[in-house]
Design an enzyme around this catalytic site. Structure first.
Site, PDB file in Angstrom:
ATOM      1  N   HIS A  13       0.830  -1.207   0.000  1.00 31.92           N
ATOM      2  CA  HIS A  13       0.000   0.000   0.000  1.00 31.92           C
ATOM      3  C   HIS A  13       0.868   1.263   0.000  1.00 31.92           C
ATOM      4  O   HIS A  13       0.688   2.165  -0.832  1.00 31.92           O
ATOM      5  CB  HIS A  13      -0.910  -0.019   1.228  1.00 31.92           C
ATOM      6  CG  HIS A  13      -1.719   1.228   1.421  1.00 31.92           C
ATOM      7  ND1 HIS A  13      -3.017   1.336   0.989  1.00 31.92           N
ATOM      8  CD2 HIS A  13      -1.398   2.418   1.986  1.00 31.92           C
ATOM      9  CE1 HIS A  13      -3.466   2.557   1.279  1.00 31.92           C
ATOM     10  NE2 HIS A  13      -2.500   3.231   1.896  1.00 31.92           N
ATOM     11  N   GLU A  14       1.823   1.329   0.930  1.00 35.39           N
ATOM     12  CA  GLU A  14       2.654   2.539   1.049  1.00 35.39           C
ATOM     13  C   GLU A  14       3.516   2.748  -0.198  1.00 35.39           C
ATOM     14  O   GLU A  14       3.748   3.887  -0.606  1.00 35.39           O
ATOM     15  CB  GLU A  14       3.535   2.464   2.299  1.00 35.39           C
ATOM     16  CG  GLU A  14       2.749   2.381   3.617  1.00 35.39           C
ATOM     17  CD  GLU A  14       1.758   3.525   3.840  1.00 35.39           C
ATOM     18  OE1 GLU A  14       2.015   4.640   3.334  1.00 35.39           O
ATOM     19  OE2 GLU A  14       0.718   3.290   4.487  1.00 35.39           O
ATOM     20  N   HIS A  34       1.740   4.763  -2.665  1.00 29.98           N
ATOM     21  CA  HIS A  34       1.859   6.216  -2.435  1.00 29.98           C
ATOM     22  C   HIS A  34       3.211   6.721  -2.933  1.00 29.98           C
ATOM     23  O   HIS A  34       3.298   7.779  -3.555  1.00 29.98           O
ATOM     24  CB  HIS A  34       1.762   6.533  -0.947  1.00 29.98           C
ATOM     25  CG  HIS A  34       0.392   6.366  -0.360  1.00 29.98           C
ATOM     26  ND1 HIS A  34      -0.732   6.838  -0.975  1.00 29.98           N
ATOM     27  CD2 HIS A  34      -0.019   5.784   0.801  1.00 29.98           C
ATOM     28  CE1 HIS A  34      -1.791   6.555  -0.215  1.00 29.98           C
ATOM     29  NE2 HIS A  34      -1.379   5.914   0.860  1.00 29.98           N
ATOM     30  N   HIS A  92      -5.465   7.383  -2.190  1.00 32.10           N
ATOM     31  CA  HIS A  92      -6.332   6.342  -1.652  1.00 32.10           C
ATOM     32  C   HIS A  92      -7.488   6.052  -2.605  1.00 32.10           C
ATOM     33  O   HIS A  92      -7.949   6.934  -3.321  1.00 32.10           O
ATOM     34  CB  HIS A  92      -6.870   6.754  -0.284  1.00 32.10           C
ATOM     35  CG  HIS A  92      -5.859   6.539   0.792  1.00 32.10           C
ATOM     36  ND1 HIS A  92      -5.855   7.233   1.967  1.00 32.10           N
ATOM     37  CD2 HIS A  92      -4.800   5.694   0.857  1.00 32.10           C
ATOM     38  CE1 HIS A  92      -4.844   6.815   2.709  1.00 32.10           C
ATOM     39  NE2 HIS A  92      -4.181   5.891   2.053  1.00 32.10           N
TER      40      HIS A  92
END
Ligand SMILES: [Zn+2]
Ligand SMILES: [Zn+2]
Length: 446
Positions: free
Chosen positions: A192-193, A196, A202
């Site tokens: 997930h990170e 980014h 998101h």
């Protein structure tokens, strides 16, 4: 319970609610809910697929309490922030690591791979100081203006592509990180990170890696969803011959079908992959959640059949040759077990659907063209199977799911829903699965 303080903090942090100057003086605390904060709350509810009532329901508070990523849910920068080169370097800072450096490296390597499988970008680890992306573990305040909060709550955060701190990824060192099944999966949070760090915001797609709340289940292999892939490819282009990603089920998709359907107290639950829709007689909106949100990791994804044994207060789940019995939220000891327990002959390797009649205390199991009557009271299978088409004329075997509610038997096959009157032994109606989830109604309401 949440007091307005933490709720306001949550909305301020994740939905960027900044009280205007003088707002506090102008209004008493009770008025807050009728003003900007209420709009932010609606925004938050909309993002998480909750009824956007602007009221602090139990469901809303439950979502707010979920462990999650520290970044805001309302950033709009996609398509503008990205790395311009095709090879990116990363460095892992060796302090506060939850496991050996070799193990941590292995986890991060596979998390990068999820992304490099679909875009023409490569990731290389460097041991020297210079790297595009620095990955590190920190406790509480670590001098970037966004301190960590100890166990639970915020798990990690990252910075969007750019020089200096841009692209860097920080993990909360106080979390119970894991490689296997207990605690928080470092792999899932890293995936997930890293999204980014590559420039993704998101996503409100519950099945996406970029969904902000932690909803990883070890029962399901972590994969990028169709929305993750679309967004990252918009930034970096397409990597030839990537595997098609799974599409998160959509209640309005005309091809929607169910794996299983059951009653649960007053609700009807419709299962699909690792998700389910919950239909409550008192609420208009039919929300989608993860199966794991109710039963954590007790039951597998992509089920074959489910039924509720009201009398014994149990839920029974089927997949392949196994079944799981759950009381409340917990798996009963000794499960999963083999479905031969029910008295099926060895040729029956799985069941298509289970239909429970609470008043008559029996359950019908469907396997292909056949159906089997199981006496719950005496725990015995009735004689030999009968043919589905003889018992329920008009319903096409094999079926996907079956459930009894509102006085009718409901069968599901592909994108069709058959409503059957058991008293008159006649088919009442055939409609689409979308209608059952009131997709059309919701589309025309707004
Ligand atoms: Zn995030
Ligand atoms: Zn940080």
């Amino acid at each position: 319970m949440f007091s307005p303080g933490p709720v306001q903090e949550y909305l301020q942090h994740f939905f960027s609610h900044h009280p205007e100057a003088g707002e506090r003086q102008k209004r008493s605390a009770g008025d807050d809910w009728t003003t900007g904060l209420c709009d932010k709350l609606k925004k938050m509810q909309h993002f998480f697929g909750l009824p956007p009532s602007g009221e602090l329901t139990q469901e809303t508070l439950a979502v707010m309490r979920k462990p999650r990523c520290g970044l805001s849910d309302v950033e709009h920068f996609e398509g503008t922030t990205r790395w311009k080169k095709k090879t990116l370097s990363y460095r892992i800072v060796r302090s506060n690591l939850p496991f050996s450096a070799a193990k941590v490296y292995k986890v991060f390597k596979s998390a990068w791979q999820l992304w490099s499988n679909v875009i023409p970008v490569r990731f290389h680890k460097r041991n020297r100081k210079e790297a595009d992306i620095i990955i590190s573990f920190h406790q509480t305040d670590h001098k970037d203006g966004t301190p960590f909060d100890g166990k639970g709550g915020i798990l990690a955060h990252a910075f969007f592509p750019g020089p200096g701190i841009g692209g860097d990824v920080h993990f909360d060192a106080e979390e119970d990180w894991s490689i296997n099944s207990t605690g928080f999966s470092l792999f899932a949070v890293a995936a997930h990170e890293f999204g980014h760090a590559l420039g993704l915001a998101h996503s409100s797609d519950l099945g996406a890696v970029m969904y902000p709340a932690y909803n990883f289940s070890p029962n399901y292999e972590l994969r990028l969803s169709l929305s993750d892939v679309k967004h990252i490819q918009r930034l970096y282009g397409i990597c030839p011959d990537f595997d098609p990603p799974p599409r998160t089920p959509d209640k309005c998709h005309s091809d929607l079908s169910f794996d299983a359907v059951t009653e649960l107290q007053q609700e009807v639950l419709y299962f699909k992959d690792r998700f389910m829709w919950r239909k409550h007689p008192q609420f208009d909106e039919i929300g989608m959640t993860m199966i794991s949100s109710l039963w954590s990791d007790s039951v597998p994804a992509s089920l074959d059949a489910v039924y509720q044994n009201v009398e014994k207060n149990l839920m029974v789940f089927f997949k392949g040759h196994q079944y799981w019995v759950v009381r409340g939220h917990d798996l009963e000891k000794g499960f999963p077990r083999n479905i031969s327990d029910f008295g099926f002959p060895s040729r029956v390797k799985s069941v298509d659907a289970a239909l429970h009649f609470r008043d008559k205390r029996y359950t019908v199991f469907f396997t292909g063209q056949e159906c089997w009557k199981y006496d719950e009271q005496h725990r015995a299978m009735h004689n030999s199977p009968s043919l589905l088409e003889r018992q329920w004329p008009g319903v096409e075997a094999p079926i996907d799911a079956a459930v009894f509610y509102d006085g009718f038997v409901h069968f599901f096959k592909g994108n069709l829903h058959f409503q059957f009157d058991n008293n008159s032994k006649s088919l009442v109606s055939v409609s689409t699965v979308n209608e059952v989830l009131e997709c059309n109604k919701i589309l025309t309401k707004r």
